[in-house]
Design a protein around this motif. Structure first.
Motif, PDB file in Angstrom:
ATOM      1  N   ARG A  45      16.294  14.591  46.789  1.00 55.73           N
ATOM      2  CA  ARG A  45      15.040  14.545  47.570  1.00 55.73           C
ATOM      3  C   ARG A  45      15.201  13.696  48.830  1.00 55.73           C
ATOM      4  O   ARG A  45      14.514  13.934  49.823  1.00 55.73           O
ATOM      5  N   TRP A  46      16.083  12.697  48.796  1.00 50.93           N
ATOM      6  CA  TRP A  46      16.288  11.826  49.963  1.00 50.93           C
ATOM      7  C   TRP A  46      17.431  12.310  50.849  1.00 50.93           C
ATOM      8  O   TRP A  46      17.897  11.578  51.727  1.00 50.93           O
ATOM      9  N   HIS A  47      17.901  13.542  50.624  1.00 51.42           N
ATOM     10  CA  HIS A  47      19.043  14.048  51.394  1.00 51.42           C
ATOM     11  C   HIS A  47      18.780  14.010  52.905  1.00 51.42           C
ATOM     12  O   HIS A  47      19.621  13.530  53.682  1.00 51.42           O
ATOM     13  N   ASN A  48      17.639  14.511  53.312  1.00 48.01           N
ATOM     14  CA  ASN A  48      17.360  14.584  54.757  1.00 48.01           C
ATOM     15  C   ASN A  48      17.282  13.190  55.397  1.00 48.01           C
ATOM     16  O   ASN A  48      17.918  12.949  56.429  1.00 48.01           O
ATOM     17  N   PRO A  49      16.536  12.236  54.810  1.00 48.42           N
ATOM     18  CA  PRO A  49      16.577  10.882  55.386  1.00 48.42           C
ATOM     19  C   PRO A  49      17.975  10.281  55.401  1.00 48.42           C
ATOM     20  O   PRO A  49      18.323   9.569  56.354  1.00 48.42           O
ATOM     21  N   VAL A  50      18.779  10.550  54.373  1.00 43.53           N
ATOM     22  CA  VAL A  50      20.153  10.025  54.344  1.00 43.53           C
ATOM     23  C   VAL A  50      20.934  10.560  55.543  1.00 43.53           C
ATOM     24  O   VAL A  50      21.569   9.797  56.286  1.00 43.53           O
ATOM     25  N   VAL A  51      20.866  11.874  55.757  1.00 38.89           N
ATOM     26  CA  VAL A  51      21.637  12.492  56.851  1.00 38.89           C
ATOM     27  C   VAL A  51      21.130  11.986  58.201  1.00 38.89           C
ATOM     28  O   VAL A  51      21.915  11.591  59.070  1.00 38.89           O
ATOM     29  N   CYS A  52      19.813  11.997  58.386  1.00 41.63           N
ATOM     30  CA  CYS A  52      19.249  11.578  59.677  1.00 41.63           C
ATOM     31  C   CYS A  52      19.593  10.117  59.976  1.00 41.63           C
ATOM     32  O   CYS A  52      20.012   9.782  61.093  1.00 41.63           O
ATOM     33  N   ALA A  53      19.414   9.247  58.995  1.00 40.44           N
ATOM     34  CA  ALA A  53      19.672   7.821  59.236  1.00 40.44           C
ATOM     35  C   ALA A  53      21.161   7.585  59.479  1.00 40.44           C
ATOM     36  O   ALA A  53      21.536   6.822  60.380  1.00 40.44           O
ATOM     37  N   TYR A  54      22.013   8.260  58.700  1.00 33.85           N
ATOM     38  CA  TYR A  54      23.455   8.051  58.893  1.00 33.85           C
ATOM     39  C   TYR A  54      23.871   8.476  60.302  1.00 33.85           C
ATOM     40  O   TYR A  54      24.598   7.755  60.996  1.00 33.85           O
ATOM     41  N   LEU A  55      23.407   9.648  60.728  1.00 36.55           N
ATOM     42  CA  LEU A  55      23.846  10.153  62.039  1.00 36.55           C
ATOM     43  C   LEU A  55      23.230   9.347  63.187  1.00 36.55           C
ATOM     44  O   LEU A  55      23.866   9.177  64.227  1.00 36.55           O
ATOM     45  N   LEU A  56      22.031   8.815  62.981  1.00 35.32           N
ATOM     46  CA  LEU A  56      21.438   7.962  64.019  1.00 35.32           C
ATOM     47  C   LEU A  56      22.123   6.593  64.078  1.00 35.32           C
ATOM     48  O   LEU A  56      22.112   5.930  65.118  1.00 35.32           O
ATOM     49  N   GLN A  57      22.718   6.166  62.974  1.00 40.44           N
ATOM     50  CA  GLN A  57      23.467   4.910  62.995  1.00 40.44           C
ATOM     51  C   GLN A  57      24.915   5.131  63.455  1.00 40.44           C
ATOM     52  O   GLN A  57      25.579   4.184  63.859  1.00 40.44           O
ATOM     53  N   HIS A  58      25.383   6.386  63.351  1.00 44.54           N
ATOM     54  CA  HIS A  58      26.768   6.724  63.727  1.00 44.54           C
ATOM     55  C   HIS A  58      26.742   7.999  64.565  1.00 44.54           C
ATOM     56  O   HIS A  58      27.189   9.052  64.102  1.00 44.54           O
ATOM     57  N   PRO A  59      26.173   7.941  65.781  1.00 42.22           N
ATOM     58  CA  PRO A  59      25.944   9.167  66.564  1.00 42.22           C
ATOM     59  C   PRO A  59      27.227   9.943  66.866  1.00 42.22           C
ATOM     60  O   PRO A  59      27.184  11.160  67.041  1.00 42.22           O
ATOM     61  N   GLY A  60      28.368   9.247  66.895  1.00 44.80           N
ATOM     62  CA  GLY A  60      29.631   9.926  67.175  1.00 44.80           C
ATOM     63  C   GLY A  60      30.050  10.885  66.072  1.00 44.80           C
ATOM     64  O   GLY A  60      30.912  11.746  66.282  1.00 44.80           O
ATOM     65  N   ASP A  61      29.454  10.769  64.879  1.00 39.21           N
ATOM     66  CA  ASP A  61      29.822  11.626  63.749  1.00 39.21           C
ATOM     67  C   ASP A  61      29.043  12.939  63.724  1.00 39.21           C
ATOM     68  O   ASP A  61      29.311  13.790  62.869  1.00 39.21           O
ATOM     69  N   GLY A  62      28.045  13.091  64.607  1.00 43.96           N
ATOM     70  CA  GLY A  62      27.201  14.283  64.553  1.00 43.96           C
ATOM     71  C   GLY A  62      27.136  14.978  65.903  1.00 43.96           C
ATOM     72  O   GLY A  62      28.045  14.856  66.724  1.00 43.96           O
ATOM     73  N   HIS A  63      26.058  15.717  66.104  1.00 41.22           N
ATOM     74  CA  HIS A  63      25.857  16.462  67.338  1.00 41.22           C
ATOM     75  C   HIS A  63      24.693  15.841  68.105  1.00 41.22           C
ATOM     76  O   HIS A  63      23.599  15.731  67.583  1.00 41.22           O
ATOM     77  N   ALA A  64      24.958  15.478  69.353  1.00 45.44           N
ATOM     78  CA  ALA A  64      23.968  14.748  70.143  1.00 45.44           C
ATOM     79  C   ALA A  64      22.646  15.505  70.259  1.00 45.44           C
ATOM     80  O   ALA A  64      21.580  14.892  70.290  1.00 45.44           O
TER      81      ALA A  64
END
Ligand SMILES: [Zn+2]
Length: 163
Positions: A45-64
């Motif tokens: 259930r917390w998958h989306n917050p996990v992904v969003c928070a991780y990528l916002l803390q590590h923007p280089g790991d995702g798509h701008a």
């Protein structure tokens, strides 16, 4: 540990500014969460917050181009709670089918702030700070896990907002 900066600690610091945790860097914790939640629908259930928070803390790991909507997802979570977030997710998926990540209905996000320009250098709660007991993130229950994820979400939004 206050006072002199330690070169050893500095060498182990993640791009988000966090020190290493029980599994290593934030990425090691993040991928372990993604693996564990696959087998645990309540944790998922917390998958989306996990992904969003991780990528916002590590923007280089995702798509701008997704960071703005990820920032708004976390604001929606903090404003309306997890159940409301899950309802918006279900709506987005029903609307887009397999193209869920390509085309958003932005209406649920319009009242939230757009992503600021400056990437924060520090967050008050991070993935490497999550406790891992007997190889599990949810050993003390899903509610406690959810509160920790929401603390990371809150720290993420606060750091970006004040950056
Ligand atoms: Zn990190």
């Amino acid at each position: 540990m206050a006072g002199q900066p330690s070169p050893i600690i500095a060498a182990m610091t993640c791009v988000c500014g966090a020190a290493s945790g029980p599994l290593g860097e934030c990425a090691d914790h993040y991928y372990a969460i993604l693996a564990e939640e696959q087998a645990d629908p309540v944790m998922y259930r917390w998958h989306n917050p996990v992904v969003c928070a991780y990528l916002l803390q590590h923007p280089g790991d995702g798509h701008a181009q997704y960071l703005d909507v990820q920032f708004r997802w976390l604001q929606l979570l903090l404003d309306q709670g997890l159940d409301a977030m899950l309802r918006v997710q279900a709506h987005q998926i029903a609307r887009n089918g397999h193209k869920a990540r390509r085309s958003y209905d932005m209406a649920p996000f319009e009242k939230y702030a757009p992503l600021p320009q400056t990437v924060p250098g520090h967050f008050s709660a991070s993935f490497s700070g999550l406790p891992v007991i007997d190889g599990s993130f949810v050993s003390d229950g899903h509610e406690a896990y959810g509160r920790r994820i929401e603390m990371i979400a809150e720290a993420t939004v606060r750091a970006w907002t004040s950056s």
